[in-house]
Design a protein around this motif. Structure first.
Motif, mmCIF file in Angstrom:
data_model
loop_
_atom_site.group_PDB
_atom_site.id
_atom_site.type_symbol
_atom_site.label_atom_id
_atom_site.label_comp_id
_atom_site.label_asym_id
_atom_site.label_seq_id
_atom_site.Cartn_x
_atom_site.Cartn_y
_atom_site.Cartn_z
ATOM 1 N N UNK B 7 26.557 50.800 34.636
ATOM 2 C CA UNK B 7 25.625 50.742 33.500
ATOM 3 C C UNK B 7 25.752 49.457 32.691
ATOM 4 N N UNK B 8 26.814 48.669 32.909
ATOM 5 C CA UNK B 8 26.901 47.382 32.215
ATOM 6 C C UNK B 8 26.354 46.236 33.058
ATOM 7 N N UNK B 9 25.711 46.578 34.163
ATOM 8 C CA UNK B 9 24.969 45.582 34.931
ATOM 9 C C UNK B 9 25.805 44.361 35.290
ATOM 10 N N UNK B 10 25.246 43.208 35.029
ATOM 11 C CA UNK B 10 25.864 41.928 35.377
ATOM 12 C C UNK B 10 27.237 41.770 34.729
ATOM 13 N N UNK B 11 27.436 42.381 33.552
ATOM 14 C CA UNK B 11 28.726 42.207 32.865
ATOM 15 C C UNK B 11 29.867 42.856 33.650
ATOM 16 N N UNK B 12 29.552 43.820 34.507
ATOM 17 C CA UNK B 12 30.617 44.411 35.335
ATOM 18 C C UNK B 12 31.101 43.392 36.364
ATOM 19 N N UNK B 13 30.169 42.587 36.891
ATOM 20 C CA UNK B 13 30.572 41.511 37.812
ATOM 21 C C UNK B 13 31.408 40.461 37.068
ATOM 22 N N UNK B 14 30.994 40.153 35.840
ATOM 23 C CA UNK B 14 31.733 39.161 35.047
ATOM 24 C C UNK B 14 33.156 39.660 34.785
ATOM 25 N N UNK B 15 33.280 40.930 34.393
ATOM 26 C CA UNK B 15 34.605 41.491 34.111
ATOM 27 C C UNK B 15 35.485 41.453 35.355
ATOM 28 N N UNK B 16 34.889 41.761 36.512
ATOM 29 C CA UNK B 16 35.657 41.739 37.762
ATOM 30 C C UNK B 16 36.078 40.306 38.099
ATOM 31 N N UNK B 17 35.170 39.354 37.896
ATOM 32 C CA UNK B 17 35.508 37.956 38.172
ATOM 33 C C UNK B 17 36.642 37.472 37.260
ATOM 34 N N UNK B 18 36.570 37.847 35.983
ATOM 35 C CA UNK B 18 37.629 37.439 35.040
ATOM 36 C C UNK B 18 38.974 38.030 35.454
ATOM 37 N N UNK B 19 38.944 39.285 35.904
ATOM 38 C CA UNK B 19 40.191 39.916 36.340
ATOM 39 C C UNK B 19 40.739 39.200 37.577
ATOM 40 N N UNK B 20 39.828 38.816 38.481
ATOM 41 C CA UNK B 20 40.245 38.071 39.663
ATOM 42 C C UNK B 20 40.853 36.730 39.293
ATOM 43 N N UNK B 24 44.845 39.803 37.007
ATOM 44 C CA UNK B 24 45.280 40.914 36.160
ATOM 45 C C UNK B 24 44.058 41.662 35.643
ATOM 46 N N UNK B 25 44.183 42.997 35.566
ATOM 47 C CA UNK B 25 43.090 43.798 35.036
ATOM 48 C C UNK B 25 43.631 44.748 33.985
ATOM 49 N N UNK B 26 43.160 44.708 32.742
ATOM 50 C CA UNK B 26 42.082 43.843 32.275
ATOM 51 C C UNK B 26 42.535 42.390 32.115
ATOM 52 N N UNK B 27 41.589 41.476 32.280
ATOM 53 C CA UNK B 27 41.849 40.064 32.060
ATOM 54 C C UNK B 27 42.040 39.819 30.562
ATOM 55 N N UNK B 28 42.743 38.746 30.204
ATOM 56 C CA UNK B 28 42.801 38.391 28.781
ATOM 57 C C UNK B 28 41.416 37.954 28.292
ATOM 58 N N UNK B 29 41.200 38.020 26.992
ATOM 59 C CA UNK B 29 39.942 37.517 26.434
ATOM 60 C C UNK B 29 39.823 36.020 26.732
ATOM 61 N N UNK B 30 38.619 35.540 27.029
ATOM 62 C CA UNK B 30 38.422 34.109 27.308
ATOM 63 C C UNK B 30 38.397 33.315 26.003
ATOM 64 N N UNK B 31 39.502 33.291 25.325
ATOM 65 C CA UNK B 31 39.562 32.688 23.990
ATOM 66 C C UNK B 31 40.919 32.033 23.768
ATOM 67 N N UNK B 32 40.994 30.985 22.921
ATOM 68 C CA UNK B 32 39.839 30.287 22.375
ATOM 69 C C UNK B 32 39.122 29.501 23.471
#
Lengths: 328, 328
Positions: B7-20, B24-32
C-alpha cells in the motif's frame, strides 16, 4: 527571482495558489500542519467487499493514538500534528477523548448502502458539520490542514460517490482498495452499481448533493467534505489525500464550488476512481507514487512540496539583488 | 507493519533499496543530507545554444554562497547542507575557498564540443576524481548525498551524452533547457548531432565511456559521474537531480554498473532527454513536477519521500504489537 521563468513547473502554480489563498505574496509557510484522520465504519462491510474485519477501524484508531501507524511515522518525519476524529466507529474502544482524539460519532457506522440509504439527511449534515468544526478549530493554530481517513470498506462508498458525481461507470471507479481478490472486486462493483442505480441522477444542487452523500456515502466522507468547506471558510490551504478525500471533495464542490480553490491534491492514488474524481475537480496531484493506504499518508508526503514552493517565494533573491545577469 | 502489503507503492521499493544500501533493516534515516552543486562552463556556449550569458554561471555561484538561489531555499526548508564545487567556472569571481565552496577547477570551462573534444581524457578523469573526492568527504558526516549542477549551456552537453550512451536521436534528446526559442533549439540539435557524429559508436568499455565523456561532455557531468561512484563506494544513497545528473549517471553506470544500486532518481525533468536516460538506467523518478531548474532542486524535493520511507520502516508498529487483526 533568480531562476528561468516556469522552471519550477507545477510548484509555480502551487506558490501562486498559496498567495491567492493568503491574499498576500509571498504567502506564509503552510506550517504547522495538522492531519485530521476521520474514522468511521460502513454497513456495506456486510456485503463482503473487503477481507478486513470491521473491528480493524477501532483498532487502528488506537494505533494512531499510540503513534504506531504510517501516518504517525510520516507526521513525525514531516513535522505535522495528528488528530483523530471518530465520526462513526462501530466497535467500542477504550480511549478517552483528548485533544488528539475527538469523539464526534454521529452514529456507529453507516447502514448498508447496498440495500438502502447509508444514513439519513440529518446524519449526513451533522457529519459534514463535524468536519467544518474540526477544520475551524485546527485553522486557528495551523497554517495547513491535511485530510486523512480510516474506515474498513470505505473505498466502496468512495467509488459510489465518484460514480454518482462524475458519471463514471462502476467498473471504472471501483478498485481493489487495500487488496481484494477478483471475486471480492466483482461483488464490490455489483454493490456500487446497485447503490448508484437507486439515485435519481447526477446531483445538481447542494440539496441533491447532500441527498446523494446520505444515500451512498460514508460518515468520514461527509466529515472530509465539511473539512474542505471549513478550511476554505478559514482561508487555510487543505491538502487532500487519496480516493476517499477525492470523493469527499466532489461533495464539497457540489455544496460550494469556490471552496476547492483552497484545496490541493496531494497524490494520485492507485485506486481507479481517483483519477476521474481529480479530473472532475480540476486538481492536478502533486505526487504519483501508487500509494493506496489512506490515513492521510499521501497528502502528508506532499506537504514538503507545498512548503518548499512557499519558501522559494519568500527566500529567493531577484536577479537585481543577486547581481545576476538576465537572459538576452 | 500495520498497513496492507504494497500500500505504500513506490516507497516500499525505496525502503528496500535503503535497507540494501545500509546492509541493515530498517535502514538509518538518510540524514543529514548534503547537496553538492557542481559548477562549470561550456565552450559550446559560443554556438549560441542559450540566451544566457556565460558569466551567469559565476554569478550563480556567488548567489548560492549568499543563500539567494532556489536550491538554498529548498535546502533550508528541507534541512540539507549546500556545498558548491567549482570544477571549471570560466568567469573569475571573488569568493574565497571555504568548506561551502570547494575550488577544484580542472580548467576554466570546456572547449567547444561542436568543433572538437570538450576536454582531454586526463581532464575528464580529473573531474571524475573531484566528484569521487567530494562524495567521499561528504559521506563521512552525511547520510544522503544529493547531486546538483550549475553551468550555462550544460543541457547541450547532457543531450550529447544521452544520445551517445543510449542511441536516442538528437531531436528526441535535446530540449529547451532554461527556455530557448525555436531557432536556438534548432541550432542546439544541430550541434548535438554534429558532436555525436564524431564518436566511433556506443561506448562499451569504461575506457570508451571516459573517451565519450571527454569528447562531448562537461566538467560538471564528469564530476557528478564521480559523485555517484564515490557515494556507492561509501555505501551512501545518492539522490540524482534532473537531466544533467541523468546524463552523468549514464557515464557512471558505464564506468561501474553496480554503482547505480546506490542511486535514486529524484524527479523527471521537463527536458526530453531525461526520460530515455532514466529508462536506460532503470531508475523510476520519485517526482514528476515538470521542473527544469537544475541546481539539485528536484532531487532535494524528493528527499522527504526517501526519509519518510526510511522512517516508516523504523517507526511503524506490527499487527501483533499494535493489536490489530490481520485480514482474512
Amino acid at each position: 527571482m533568480t531562476k528561468p521563468p516556469g522552471s519550477l513547473g507545477v510548484l509555480e502554480d502551487v506558490a501562486a495558489q498559496l498567495a491567492g489563498i493568503a491574499g498576500n505574496c509571498p504567502a506564509p509557510l503552510p506550517a504547522p500542519a495538522a492531519v485530521a484522520v476521520f474514522a468511521a465504519d460502513h454497513g456495506v462491510h456486510a456485503q463482503g467487499v473487503t477481507p478486513w474485519p470491521q473491528e480493524v477501524t477501532a483498532q487502528m484508531v488506537a494505533n494512531f493514538l499510540a503513534g504506531g501507524a504510517v501516518v504517525n511515522a510520516f507526521a513525525a518525519q514531516l513535522g505535522a500534528d495528528v488528530v483523530v476524529v471518530d465520526v462513526g466507529v462501530a466497535t467500542p474502544y477504550a480511549v478517552e477523548q483528548t485533544d488528539r482524539l475527538l469523539r464526534r460519532s454521529v452514529r456507529p457506522g453507516t447502514a448498508d448502502l447496498a440495500v438502502g440509504p447509508a444514513m439519513t439527511l440529518d446524519e449526513a449534515r451533522r457529519a459534514v458539520e463535524v468536519g467544518i468544526e474540526v477544520a475551524t478549530a485546527l485553522a486557528a493554530d495551523h497554517g495547513c490542514l491535511v485530510s486523512g481517513d480510516m474506515g474498513i470498506a470505505n473505498t466502496t462508498a468512495s467509488a459510489a460517490l465518484i460514480c454518482a458525481f462524475t458519471g463514471t461507470p462502476a467498473p471504472a471507479a471501483t478498485g481493489r482498495g487495500t487488496g481484494v481478490d477478483d471475486p471480492t472486486l466483482a461483488r464490490k462493483v455489483a454493490v456500487v452499481e446497485r447503490a448508484v442505480g437507486r439515485l435519481p441522477g447526477r446531483p445538481g444542487t447542494p440539496e441533491e448533493a447532500l441527498a446523494t452523500l446520505a444515500e451512498v456515502g460514508g460518515l468520514e466522507h461527509a466529515a472530509i467534505a465539511g473539512f474542505v468547506l471549513g478550511a476554505a471558510a478559514a482561508r487555510v490551504p487543505v491538502l487532500l489525500d487519496g480516493v476517499i478525500a477525492g470523493s469527499a471533495a466532489l461533495v464539497a464542490a457540489a455544496l460550494c464550488p469556490t471552496a476547492l480553490q483552497y484545496a490541493l491534491a496531494g497524490h494520485s492514488s492507485a485506486e481507479p476512481g481517483h483519477a476521474p474524481a481529480l479530473r472532475a475537480l480540476g486538481l492536478r496531484p502533486l505526487l504519483g507514487l501508487d500509494l493506496r493506504l489512506g490515513e492521510g499518508t499521501g497528502a502528508l508526503l506532499a506537504l514538503p512540496l507545498v512548503a518548499s514552493a512557499a519558501r522559494a517565494l519568500q527566500d529567493v533573491a531577484t536577479f537585481d539583488s543577486a547581481g545576476v545577469t538576465e537572459k538576452n
